[in-house]
Design an enzyme around this catalytic site. Structure first.
Site, PDB file in Angstrom:
ATOM      1  N   ARG A 104       0.879  -1.183   0.000  1.00 33.76           N
ATOM      2  CA  ARG A 104       0.000   0.000   0.000  1.00 33.76           C
ATOM      3  C   ARG A 104       0.905   1.217   0.000  1.00 33.76           C
ATOM      4  O   ARG A 104       1.733   1.391   0.907  1.00 33.76           O
ATOM      5  CB  ARG A 104      -0.897  -0.015   1.240  1.00 33.76           C
ATOM      6  CG  ARG A 104      -1.577   1.314   1.488  1.00 33.76           C
ATOM      7  CD  ARG A 104      -2.668   1.236   2.527  1.00 33.76           C
ATOM      8  NE  ARG A 104      -3.815   0.508   2.033  1.00 33.76           N
ATOM      9  CZ  ARG A 104      -5.018   0.515   2.618  1.00 33.76           C
ATOM     10  NH1 ARG A 104      -5.216   1.221   3.725  1.00 33.76           N
ATOM     11  NH2 ARG A 104      -6.008  -0.168   2.118  1.00 33.76           N
ATOM     12  N   HIS A 131      -7.512   0.646  -6.263  1.00 31.85           N
ATOM     13  CA  HIS A 131      -7.693  -0.241  -5.098  1.00 31.85           C
ATOM     14  C   HIS A 131      -8.293  -1.565  -5.613  1.00 31.85           C
ATOM     15  O   HIS A 131      -9.430  -1.929  -5.300  1.00 31.85           O
ATOM     16  CB  HIS A 131      -8.607   0.432  -4.071  1.00 31.85           C
ATOM     17  CG  HIS A 131      -8.501  -0.116  -2.677  1.00 31.85           C
ATOM     18  ND1 HIS A 131      -7.655  -1.160  -2.342  1.00 31.85           N
ATOM     19  CD2 HIS A 131      -9.158   0.210  -1.526  1.00 31.85           C
ATOM     20  CE1 HIS A 131      -7.789  -1.433  -1.052  1.00 31.85           C
ATOM     21  NE2 HIS A 131      -8.692  -0.625  -0.542  1.00 31.85           N
ATOM     22  N   GLN A 134      -9.811  -4.347  -3.321  1.00 39.11           N
ATOM     23  CA  GLN A 134     -11.116  -3.956  -2.783  1.00 39.11           C
ATOM     24  C   GLN A 134     -12.228  -4.295  -3.771  1.00 39.11           C
ATOM     25  O   GLN A 134     -13.299  -4.784  -3.397  1.00 39.11           O
ATOM     26  CB  GLN A 134     -11.117  -2.445  -2.497  1.00 39.11           C
ATOM     27  CG  GLN A 134     -12.428  -1.926  -1.942  1.00 39.11           C
ATOM     28  CD  GLN A 134     -12.715  -2.445  -0.550  1.00 39.11           C
ATOM     29  OE1 GLN A 134     -11.899  -2.293   0.338  1.00 39.11           O
ATOM     30  NE2 GLN A 134     -13.874  -3.064  -0.353  1.00 39.11           N
ATOM     31  N   ASP A 231     -17.431   6.386  -1.280  1.00 43.43           N
ATOM     32  CA  ASP A 231     -16.117   6.325  -0.627  1.00 43.43           C
ATOM     33  C   ASP A 231     -15.919   7.633   0.132  1.00 43.43           C
ATOM     34  O   ASP A 231     -16.653   8.613  -0.068  1.00 43.43           O
ATOM     35  CB  ASP A 231     -15.021   6.131  -1.701  1.00 43.43           C
ATOM     36  CG  ASP A 231     -13.616   5.995  -1.105  1.00 43.43           C
ATOM     37  OD1 ASP A 231     -13.498   5.559   0.056  1.00 43.43           O
ATOM     38  OD2 ASP A 231     -12.645   6.332  -1.804  1.00 43.43           O
ATOM     39  N   CYS A 270     -16.254   0.896   0.966  1.00 38.78           N
ATOM     40  CA  CYS A 270     -15.043   0.109   1.227  1.00 38.78           C
ATOM     41  C   CYS A 270     -14.586   0.222   2.680  1.00 38.78           C
ATOM     42  O   CYS A 270     -13.859  -0.631   3.167  1.00 38.78           O
ATOM     43  CB  CYS A 270     -13.936   0.520   0.270  1.00 38.78           C
ATOM     44  SG  CYS A 270     -13.313   2.187   0.540  1.00 38.78           S
ATOM     45  N   ARG A 298     -12.897  -9.205   1.648  1.00 30.64           N
ATOM     46  CA  ARG A 298     -11.487  -8.904   1.353  1.00 30.64           C
ATOM     47  C   ARG A 298     -10.634 -10.145   1.619  1.00 30.64           C
ATOM     48  O   ARG A 298      -9.712 -10.463   0.871  1.00 30.64           O
ATOM     49  CB  ARG A 298     -10.995  -7.736   2.229  1.00 30.64           C
ATOM     50  CG  ARG A 298     -11.636  -6.383   1.960  1.00 30.64           C
ATOM     51  CD  ARG A 298     -11.226  -5.830   0.613  1.00 30.64           C
ATOM     52  NE  ARG A 298      -9.792  -5.681   0.489  1.00 30.64           N
ATOM     53  CZ  ARG A 298      -9.084  -4.653   0.975  1.00 30.64           C
ATOM     54  NH1 ARG A 298      -9.691  -3.667   1.593  1.00 30.64           N
ATOM     55  NH2 ARG A 298      -7.776  -4.593   0.796  1.00 30.64           N
TER      56      ARG A 298
END
Ligand code: CP
Ligand code: NVA
Length: 315
Positions: A104, A131, A134, A231, A270, A298
């Site tokens: 990340r 992402h 995700q 988001d 998310c 996930r």
């Protein structure tokens, strides 16, 4: 050739569908896939964080262990990355120890450089641009819901409201296009996906039959949607909180906006959520919310990804 997963379209639509089937099998038999390390294919995986994380950290660390592998979690403060060791040198060193590198980080140039110098698969655990892990979990969550109504992902209408110009917006547009879904983005000017993302989505949709439309009208985006996703308005590393709240308040996912979606629509986020900003408590905690299934998925989706990428497992 070493395969990396730096963005959603590093795999094909057919591979994405295959991974989602594998993820569903992983979920169905959570502890039935722990033999990969015995076959010498998945021993150690480095999981590197240059930004904070709760879900990604947990799901990779636990998922690798559940596959029988050994996760080694590093963060920038406590490793030499924080003292400026180059990403290229780090890639070469990590490649001598582990079977894959999950990272990340900030700019996509950084993960691209890591992948260029690594000799093992590199997985994007969130960058500014994408992402993709995700989105595997998001699509798994949508597929679970659609299965109840005997439909597939293809043709499913998903609305994404709020800041669609950052990692989640980009990945949603591309991954849903790969699944043949119809994406409607509801975001104001300055928060809409970049032209190159929309152009790539159009190429994918020519193959999959999906579509992407962009509007600055949140109600128009959400009307009739099967899935409504949003988001945070202030992603990690961003500034100008007040300005972004002012710009994005008309796109808040609240009960009134959700009322325009299909009656059985589900809600995705998310997480982490900023309750009272991009999503209200009533929606987060309401009967249409699937955000905690999404968080759980996930784990299953990433186990499937790692087994597929490193172990070469196919289902
Ligand atoms: N959704 C997600 O990536 O959560 P974390 O930032 O907690 O990992
Ligand atoms: N867009 C958010 C996602 C967090 C999981 C961020 O980058 O902070």
């Amino acid at each position: 050739m070493t395969r990396h997963f730096l963005k959603d379209h590093d795999i094909t639509p057919a591979e994405q569908a295959e991974l989602l089937r594998f993820a569903a099998a992983m979920k169905n038999d959570r502890h039935g896939f722990d033999s990969l390390n015995h076959q010498g294919r998945l021993r150690s995986v480095a999981v590197v964080f240059e930004k904070p994380s709760t879900r990604t950290r947990l799901s990779f660390q636990i998922g690798i262990a559940e596959l029988g592998g050994h996760p080694v979690v590093l963060d920038s403060q406590s490793s030499q990355l924080g003292r400026g060791e180059s990403i290229a040198d780090t890639a070469q060193v990590l490649s001598r120890y582990v079977d894959a590198i999950v990272i990340r980080t900030f700019g996509d140039d950084r993960i691209a450089e890591l992948a260029q110098h690594a000799t093992v698969p590199v997985v994007n655990a969130l960058t500014d641009g994408w992402h993709p892990c995700q989105l595997l979990a998001d699509l798994q969550t949508v597929a679970e819901h659609r299965r109840e109504s005997l439909h597939t992902l293809r043709g499913t209408k998903l609305a994404f409201v709020g800041d669609a110009a950052f990692n989640m917006g980009n990945s949603t547009v591309i991954a849903c296009s790969m699944a043949g879904m119809h994406v409607r983005v509801g975001a104001p000017a300055g928060y809409q996906p970049a032209d190159d993302v929309l152009e790539r989505a159009a190429e994918i949709n020519a193959e999959t039959g999906g579509s992407v439309t962009v509007t600055d009208d949140a109600v128009k985006a959400v009307t009739g949607a099967d899935v409504v996703s949003t988001d945070a308005w202030l992603s990690m590393g961003m500034k100008d909180h007040e300005q972004r709240v002012a710009d994005l308040t008309p796109y808040q996912l609240n009960a009134a906006l959700l009322g325009h979606a299909a009656e059985d629509a589900i809600v995705l986020h998310c997480l982490p959520a900023h309750r009272g900003e991009e999503i209200t408590d009533a929606v987060m905690d309401g009967p249409q919310s699937r955000v905690f299934d999404q968080a759980e998925n996930r784990l299953h989706a990433q186990k499937a990804l790692l087994a597929w990428l490193i172990g070469g497992d196919r289902r």
